[in-house]
Motif scaffolding. Structure first.
Motif, short mmCIF file in Angstrom:
data_model
loop_
_atom_site.label_atom_id
_atom_site.label_comp_id
_atom_site.label_asym_id
_atom_site.label_seq_id
_atom_site.Cartn_x
_atom_site.Cartn_y
_atom_site.Cartn_z
N LEU A 24 -20.86 -24.24 9.71
CA LEU A 24 -20.06 -25.74 10.12
C LEU A 24 -18.78 -25.06 9.24
O LEU A 24 -17.93 -25.99 9.75
CB LEU A 24 -21.09 -26.23 9.71
N PHE A 47 -18.01 -34.26 10.47
CA PHE A 47 -19.29 -35.42 9.70
C PHE A 47 -19.58 -36.62 10.56
O PHE A 47 -21.05 -36.49 10.88
CB PHE A 47 -18.65 -35.91 8.86
N LEU A 56 -22.05 -34.78 13.08
CA LEU A 56 -23.01 -34.61 12.08
C LEU A 56 -23.99 -35.44 12.38
O LEU A 56 -25.50 -36.10 12.46
CB LEU A 56 -22.83 -34.08 10.27
N SER A 58 -25.96 -36.52 15.65
CA SER A 58 -27.15 -35.81 14.87
C SER A 58 -28.55 -36.11 14.97
O SER A 58 -29.18 -35.49 15.19
CB SER A 58 -26.52 -34.32 14.21
N THR A 59 -27.90 -37.38 13.57
CA THR A 59 -29.49 -37.25 13.15
C THR A 59 -29.71 -38.42 14.35
O THR A 59 -30.89 -38.58 13.75
CB THR A 59 -29.06 -38.33 11.89
N GLY A 62 -21.20 -29.69 15.39
CA GLY A 62 -22.08 -30.77 14.32
C GLY A 62 -23.08 -31.72 15.01
O GLY A 62 -24.21 -31.27 13.99
N GLY A 81 -26.34 -30.06 13.20
CA GLY A 81 -27.22 -30.68 12.29
C GLY A 81 -28.55 -31.22 12.37
O GLY A 81 -29.03 -30.79 10.90
N GLU A 94 -30.41 -29.39 8.90
CA GLU A 94 -31.18 -30.26 8.16
C GLU A 94 -32.40 -30.00 8.09
O GLU A 94 -33.69 -30.08 6.64
CB GLU A 94 -31.41 -32.51 8.66
N ALA A 116 -24.47 -37.73 5.13
CA ALA A 116 -23.17 -37.72 6.65
C ALA A 116 -22.12 -38.95 6.34
O ALA A 116 -20.70 -38.31 6.06
CB ALA A 116 -23.55 -37.69 8.05
#
Lengths: 508, 441
Positions: free
Chosen positions: A153, A172, A175, A178-179, A445, A449, A453, B335
């Motif tokens: 990254l 970011f 990322l 990706s959540t 990302g 991501g 995590e 994030a």
């Protein structure tokens, strides 16, 4: 060992193998060049037919498919700024800018030439060191992976042109995206707003098609008659001359850098779960560090960056086979299928595959060499065909691209929800582009991501929640130091040795 | 005017193709939904079944990997599909677990079982140099130092985790007495075992076959009633005085409410396929334990698993196991804050980087309308494609877009139809992407 290599090479004299390689090359180039069709899909599709093939033929088909698909991803990447495979996303902007400046031919012959060189170097490296390298890969636990992902990254930020803050911003955003969906470690839904489809998260292939492909169409349409976007109509297509007069001499002049890139590719590619896309980013990151202070926008640096990245992503391919062959642990989704095929053929992966089944094991690396040689003519033909794309008038080409984006997004998992993802990401990409936020880091990302995590929480769990657990193992400490050094050098660019800042012409 | 022509063209196409709609089942490609990613064991089995079924039924069978949500996505899509026999699902044991985990309302009762193909028992693996020679010694170690050992095999709540937790439960130990490290998949878990990150891996025997053959790992026992034919040396849990068996299954199912004729055709075809030497050979070499069960028997197995998981998952202690202080919102919050920081940095440095930004100069003038047009077309495509079919929708969409870009209408229509036709042939016929047929039957 050398006897085995020779026996392996003799096996490949069979003309039917060449036929299989040739057909797979054409098929692989097609699958790689169409965004949304991936090399994994291509391989999964041919698995039932491998039932009728000998193990060698089956492996030949898979190896060739893979090698050709990864290169072919560069064709739409350069011509339309749509990466055909995620591995090409790292240098999308670079090669497309070259295309806009009328150098599509040079950019693509560089991609082809360096892919072939990278593929061949990667195969040679593995032929010599596979069992030793496998021992190294064995040492990687979740903690090392955490640092590796973080390193990847960080490279995305370094490797992007323009302000580092913008690149970080893109990263970011990726990322954060990706959540969305079911969190793998918590088995809990996040940001799904009660939509079952969002539970699977944002699939990165439709996202990539939208971010790069659709946003490009929107940009073209929005810019109206802006001449800077019309420069793509007449690319120079003197491919063979470019290949022999520019690409090969440049590769030789930069032979150590080329070797470094393919070594990077081989090392990263060998780790299960890392693969060609991270390899491309890391290699590009290294090469950008070296060019840091040289003029930012000349074609030569763009070309060199793309060359290094494409070398690495091709040489990563053969490496992914090592853990698969030695431990039966697949390095990526393609080798996962390969293990299935091998078992079906009564070939047992294991450390003794390099002794008991040595001819077969070594023939895999020979096949990588062969595939890369076949890639030259097939790739040249594909670039030529691709060249017609940019001659199609814009008002016909743009609707066709919209259709292909839609179809590509749908094809990934046959769900119209992915088309919606593609559309939303297209809009996001359009606006990010206007704010000059690079799109490559967004995609990386999005891809990394989740694993990042996951590995972070797994690492902390294995270390009973203590943060020092993240550096308690030797390789982890090393990776952590490299990552931190990278951050420091980003924050304080003037600390870079002056040698690298001198405007030494690497390729002028 | 132009729009009228589009409508006329579409109507013509529909009428032209409307003839071929009725016929005996099956007369068009079948979709087999695989809820797991390409390359995994379930995917391999799906492709093999698709291949065999294709020979039996004479129509193409395409595998679609509807992944995500720990199997929720694929099973849900499979259960909610039209029960016309053109959408089948490769159901897996997770179907019996998800409803208890409140991940979905779909359960085995939403499916018409067709044929069970495979059942694999869980087994426990340790490194060869590990100090525990058998199950009793491992149990002893857990009893003496609860919470010290770490195990993995799949994501938290997955089948192999259940197997381990159920074993601990049968010994009256808490589910966290061996801590579960959530690693998605048996391959990375075995890698972690080799690298020394975890002490125990719970997964099926074939998944660890290579490492077992090379004596990198040792199997302490398999959670089945009898020893497996393929692994006669591996002792069962029952032999070691632990009354616990657990395993995964895989089988083909379809949505409820299908015509009996369709069900019978499919069950017969699947059963013939499952008895073919090719399939038996595939199962043997791929290391899957072949277990064939007709619909009634299949349903009974699913019901039994459903009940077993219900008991296990409603266990209070199990519900409380958590991931410690790193809740699901920590990462997204990090994030977001980094994003805000980087935006601040961009804002701060906006004048210091006097770079020419090409994109800023673009003015949204007439382009704005065309952008909206493109988005409208894509949304329209999504809304219409399932009912109208790919060919018509794609042709109309690309022709419409071209007209918007000021291409003459006859060129637009011609190019649209050709584009749709070519892409359909390439994607649906050659590459087996299941594009909707819609009105064209």
């Amino acid at each position: 060992m050398f006897d085995a290599m020779i026996t392996a090479a003799e096996q490949l004299a069979d003309p039917t193998i060449w036929l299989v390689v040739l057909i797979s090359a054409v098929y692989g180039v097609f699958m790689g060049a169409v965004p949304g069709l991936t090399a994994t899909m291509a391989v999964a599709l041919i698995v039932p037919t491998t039932y009728f093939l000998s193990p060698l033929h089956a492996i030949a088909a898979i190896v060739t498919l893979e090698a050709c698909a990864i290169f072919a991803g560069d064709i739409p990447n350069a011509l339309l700024r749509i990466p055909g495979t995620p591995s090409s996303a790292a240098y999308s902007q670079d090669v497309h800018t070259l295309t806009q400046r009328g150098k599509a031919g040079l950019a693509l012959s560089t991609c082809l030439g360096m892919s072939v060189i990278g593929g061949i170097l990667g195969a040679l490296l593995l032929m010599l060191f596979a069992p030793q390298l496998a021992r190294l890969a064995e040492q990687f636990s979740v903690i090392e992976y955490f640092w590796l992902y973080l390193l990847g990254l960080s490279c995305a930020v370094i490797a992007s042109r323009g302000s580092k803050a913008s690149a970080a911003c893109g990263l970011f955003i990726g990322l954060l995206l990706s959540t969305v969906g079911l969190s793998a470690v918590h088995t809990q839904a996040r940001f799904t707003f009660g939509q079952p489809e969002l539970g699977q998260g944002i699939n990165f292939i439709p996202a990539m098609i939208g971010l790069f492909g659709l946003s490009e169409v929107l940009r073209n349409v929005a810019s109206g008659n802006d001449p800077s976007h019309r420069a793509t109509t007449h690319p120079r297509m003197t491919l063979l001359r470019d290949l022999f007069q520019q690409v090969l001499p440049a590769a030789w002049r930069r032979r150590l850098i080329t070797l470094r890139s393919s070594l990077t590719g081989a090392l990263v590619g060998m780790l299960p779960g890392a693969g060609a896309d991270i390899a491309a980013w890391v290699s590009l990151g290294i090469s950008r560090r070296k060019q840091a202070a040289i003029a930012h926008d000349d074609d030569a640096t763009r070309l060199e960056g793309a060359a290094d990245a494409t070398t690495a992503n091709s040489s990563a391919l053969a490496a992914a086979w090592v853990p698969a062959l030695v431990f039966g642990i697949p390095g990526d989704s393609i080798t996962a299928i390969v293990i299935g095929v091998l078992l079906m053929k009564n070939v047992k992966p294991g450390p003794e595959i390099f002794t008991a089944q040595a001819p077969l094991a070594y023939s895999i690396f020979w096949l990588f060499l062969m595939a890369n040689l076949v890639l030259i003519p097939v790739g040249l033909a594909a670039i030529r065909l691709g060249g017609f794309l940019v001659r199609i008038p814009h008002k016909v080409l743009m609707p066709a691209i919209v259709l292909f984006c839609t179809l590509g997004a749908y094809a990934v998992s046959g769900s119209s929800f992915d088309i919606g993802v593609m559309l939303a990401m297209g809009l996001l990409g359009f606006f990010l582009d206007r704010w000059s936020v690079p799109l490559g880091p967004v995609v990386l990302g999005l891809i990394l991501g989740g694993p990042l995590e996951e590995r972070f929480i797994q690492s902390l769990n294995t270390a009973d929640g203590h943060a020092w657990g993240l550096v308690a193992r030797p390789i982890a400490t090393l990776l952590a130091l490299v990552t931190v050094a990278l951050w420091l050098s980003m924050a304080y660019p003037h600390l870079t040795p002056s040698r690298e800042r001198s405007p030494k012409a690497i390729d002028s | 005017m132009n729009r009228v022509i589009v409508v006329v063209w579409s109507c013509m196409l529909i009428t032209l193709a409307g003839c071929e709609r009725h016929g005996t089942y099956p007369n068009r490609p079948i979709v087999l939904i695989c809820p797991w990613a390409a390359g995994g064991g379930t995917d391999r089995l799906s492709h093999q079944v698709a291949f065999g079924l294709e020979q039996q039924l004479g129509v193409p069978v395409n595998v679609v990997n509807a992944t995500g949500g720990a199997g929720v996505t694929g099973h849900t899509r499979g259960a909610l599909a039209r029960p016309d026999g053109y959408t089948l699902t490769m159901a897996t044991v997770e179907l019996n677990m998800l409803p208890h985990q409140r991940m979905t309302n779909i359960s085995y009762r939403d499916f018409q079982p067709l044929l069970m193909l495979n059942a694999d028992a869980a087994a426990l693996f340790v490194r060869t140099e590990a100090p525990w020679a058998n199950l009793a010694e491992l149990t002893e170690a857990v009893r003496n130092h609860p919470g010290r050992l770490k195990a993995s095999g799949t994501a938290r709540g997955g089948i192999w985790h259940m197997a381990l937790a159920g074993w601990l439960n049968s010994l009256d130990l808490g589910p966290d007495d061996i801590r579960w490290i959530s690693i998605g998949g048996s391959a990375p878990s075995l890698q972690e075992l080799l690298a020394g990150g975890v002490d125990v891996v719970s997964c099926s025997l074939p998944e660890a076959q290579t490492l077992l053959d090379n004596q990198r790992v040792r199997c302490l026992g398999v959670m089945s009633q009898q020893r497996l034919e393929t692994y006669p040396d591996v002792p069962t849990f029952v032999e070691q005085d632990v009354d616990w068996s657990m395993g995964g299954w895989r089988g083909i199912a379809m949505p409820l409410g299908a015509e009996t004729q369709v069900v019978r055709t499919l069950v017969d075809a699947l059963a013939t396929m499952a008895e073919s030497p090719q399939f038996i050979e595939f199962m043997r070499t791929a290391g899957f334990n072949r277990r064939i069960a007709r619909p009634a028997e299949f349903e009974r197995v699913m019901a039994q698993h459903h009940e077993q998981f219900g008991k296990l998952l409603s266990n209070e202690a199990f519900a409380e196991t958590s991931e410690g202080r790193f809740g699901p919102m920590v990462f997204p919050m990090a994030a977001v804050s980094l994003l805000v920081l980087s935006m601040g940095a961009i804002w701060h440095g906006r004048d210091k980087t006097p770079r020419k930004i090409l994109n800023r100069r673009i003015k949204l003038t007439r382009g704005g309308a065309e952008m909206l047009g493109i988005m409208a077309c894509v949304i329209g495509f999504v809304l219409v494609v399932e009912s109208a079919g790919y060919l018509i929708t794609a042709a109309v969409m690309s022709a419409g877009l071209m007209m918007m870009m000021r291409v003459r209408w006859y060129w637009s229509l011609g190019a649209g139809v050709i584009l749709a036709g070519v892409t359909f042939v390439v994607f649906a016929t050659v590459l087996r992407v299941p594009l909707p047929y819609g009105w064209l039957g």
